[in-house]
Design a protein around this motif. Sequence first.
Motif, PDB file in Angstrom:
ATOM      1  N   MET A  23       0.844  -1.196   0.000  1.00 44.49           N
ATOM      2  CA  MET A  23       0.000   0.000   0.000  1.00 44.49           C
ATOM      3  C   MET A  23       0.880   1.248   0.000  1.00 44.49           C
ATOM      4  O   MET A  23       2.095   1.184   0.234  1.00 44.49           O
ATOM      5  CB  MET A  23      -0.918   0.014   1.222  1.00 44.49           C
ATOM      6  N   ASP A  24       0.263   2.357  -0.236  1.00 47.46           N
ATOM      7  CA  ASP A  24       0.949   3.649  -0.188  1.00 47.46           C
ATOM      8  C   ASP A  24       1.241   3.998   1.262  1.00 47.46           C
ATOM      9  O   ASP A  24       0.317   4.229   2.043  1.00 47.46           O
ATOM     10  CB  ASP A  24       0.060   4.719  -0.823  1.00 47.46           C
ATOM     11  N   HIS A  25       2.524   4.010   1.636  1.00 44.98           N
ATOM     12  CA  HIS A  25       2.876   4.270   3.032  1.00 44.98           C
ATOM     13  C   HIS A  25       2.778   5.747   3.394  1.00 44.98           C
ATOM     14  O   HIS A  25       3.133   6.136   4.506  1.00 44.98           O
ATOM     15  CB  HIS A  25       4.274   3.728   3.338  1.00 44.98           C
ATOM     16  N   PRO A  61      -3.879   7.312   3.413  1.00 42.62           N
ATOM     17  CA  PRO A  61      -4.773   7.209   4.578  1.00 42.62           C
ATOM     18  C   PRO A  61      -4.942   5.789   5.101  1.00 42.62           C
ATOM     19  O   PRO A  61      -5.142   5.593   6.299  1.00 42.62           O
ATOM     20  CB  PRO A  61      -6.105   7.770   4.048  1.00 42.62           C
ATOM     21  N   ASP A  62      -4.888   4.779   4.216  1.00 44.12           N
ATOM     22  CA  ASP A  62      -5.040   3.398   4.698  1.00 44.12           C
ATOM     23  C   ASP A  62      -3.875   3.009   5.608  1.00 44.12           C
ATOM     24  O   ASP A  62      -4.073   2.396   6.667  1.00 44.12           O
ATOM     25  CB  ASP A  62      -5.127   2.425   3.517  1.00 44.12           C
ATOM     26  N   PHE A  63      -2.664   3.369   5.188  1.00 44.59           N
ATOM     27  CA  PHE A  63      -1.518   3.087   6.046  1.00 44.59           C
ATOM     28  C   PHE A  63      -1.597   3.896   7.331  1.00 44.59           C
ATOM     29  O   PHE A  63      -1.270   3.392   8.413  1.00 44.59           O
ATOM     30  CB  PHE A  63      -0.192   3.394   5.342  1.00 44.59           C
ATOM     31  N   GLN A  64      -2.034   5.118   7.226  1.00 43.04           N
ATOM     32  CA  GLN A  64      -2.151   5.973   8.414  1.00 43.04           C
ATOM     33  C   GLN A  64      -3.046   5.320   9.466  1.00 43.04           C
ATOM     34  O   GLN A  64      -2.722   5.303  10.658  1.00 43.04           O
ATOM     35  CB  GLN A  64      -2.713   7.332   8.004  1.00 43.04           C
ATOM     36  N   ASN A  65      -4.166   4.747   9.032  1.00 37.66           N
ATOM     37  CA  ASN A  65      -5.072   4.070   9.966  1.00 37.66           C
ATOM     38  C   ASN A  65      -4.397   2.862  10.597  1.00 37.66           C
ATOM     39  O   ASN A  65      -4.504   2.635  11.814  1.00 37.66           O
ATOM     40  CB  ASN A  65      -6.346   3.641   9.244  1.00 37.66           C
ATOM     41  N   LEU A  66      -3.708   2.055   9.775  1.00 34.99           N
ATOM     42  CA  LEU A  66      -2.981   0.894  10.298  1.00 34.99           C
ATOM     43  C   LEU A  66      -1.940   1.334  11.323  1.00 34.99           C
ATOM     44  O   LEU A  66      -1.832   0.759  12.414  1.00 34.99           O
ATOM     45  CB  LEU A  66      -2.310   0.141   9.153  1.00 34.99           C
ATOM     46  N   ASN A  96      -3.363   2.449  14.667  1.00 29.67           N
ATOM     47  CA  ASN A  96      -3.821   1.287  15.434  1.00 29.67           C
ATOM     48  C   ASN A  96      -2.660   0.572  16.109  1.00 29.67           C
ATOM     49  O   ASN A  96      -2.714   0.230  17.301  1.00 29.67           O
ATOM     50  CB  ASN A  96      -4.560   0.305  14.514  1.00 29.67           C
ATOM     51  N   TYR A 130       1.376  -5.058   9.363  1.00 28.17           N
ATOM     52  CA  TYR A 130       0.158  -5.879   9.277  1.00 28.17           C
ATOM     53  C   TYR A 130       0.262  -7.060  10.232  1.00 28.17           C
ATOM     54  O   TYR A 130      -0.669  -7.392  10.973  1.00 28.17           O
ATOM     55  CB  TYR A 130      -0.010  -6.431   7.862  1.00 28.17           C
TER      56      TYR A 130
END
Length: 391
Positions: free
Chosen positions: A35-37, A40-45, A48, A257
């Motif tokens: 994913m794009d580090h 926003p998806d990485f930011q959420n990961l 967490n 992940y």
Amino acid sequence: MIKSNSHKAGRHFLQVPGPTNIPDRVLQAMAFPAMDHRGPDFQNLSFNVLKKIKLIFKSEDPVVIFPSAGTGAMEASLANTLSEGDKILMFETGHFATEWCQAARRYRLDVDFIPGDWRTGADPKIVEKKLSEDKNHKIKAVLVTHNETSTGIKSQVEEVRKAIDSTNHPALFMVDTISSLGSYNYDHQKWKVDVTVGGSQKGLMCPPGLSFNAISPKALEAYKKSKITKSYFDWGQMLDNNKNGFYPYTPAVNLLYALNEAVDMLLEEGLESVFKRHKRHADATRIAVEAWGLEILARNPIERSDSITAIMVPDGHDSDNLRKIIYDNYNMSLGTGLNKVKGKVFRIGHMGDLNDLTLAGTLSGVEMGLKKSGIPFNKGGIMAALDFLSK
């Protein structure tokens, strides 16, 4: 060319003290696409993971996650808090404590390295004496290996903290938890540890490649005064980027992940249940060793690890030969003796994704290997352990 007889039926028993067996859930979590580090998806990961990992350290302090082996976090603890010529107090409890000492000396720190016999842990009484005598506060930090992977020795971190407090000495307190974190109780906040060092490949059930620094406010103040040159392991860059869920360089996305899933598994089981499980398996292992008539390297029962047991072979026998016999005949890997105990001990890792049947298979392989090797021992260790486990 692959030999036709190279396949070994059944699962391989990986019972070294790290890397440990990786659960299927964690392996599957790593199989997500890249994913794009910076997205926003990485930011959420990232948010967490950075939030949940604190629960494993029992800490509200920030935890920095480096894409490195645990050795990187050991180096980071030094580089971010100290300056050339600073005096530190350390204990020779085994190979990895010695490695930490050597890293400190490469940074030209003045190390008071208390010699040890590799059979006992850090002595709180020596800490109290050294700090009491240090009227000018030349000692800037006390460094302790919580669980020495090479010897199976568990130092009494809470008692060392009490010794420091009894002297009102301002020294930083740093602890290596690489082979104890996620396996038995460790309380960064309660024990007032300033820098806790951790790694992903043992109790956290992940592949090697991630390391951790849990950082107290006192350590952050020391960071501002530290004059050791740093770049890759610079806390400042990491913490500034982590505020927004990002990193100053490309993070190990798929390992994050994995970590996210592994932490969920530990929290689902409950940390106290995880600790009880490890203690139970450690007790069963020690019962087997006693029944075999062999000797555990860690001399003091209170200092015996709940994640690793290092077992001595009788004089005149080679532990690496025993390991080879067990590997060749039973498809099981055990830990080798390192440095001063090379050829003298073998190590059973009983941490991470482990249940009663896994441990029973491990101890069975050891007992069969002892018989095949010609090492003198008493039969019945596996049955003594099974009696304990089946209560």
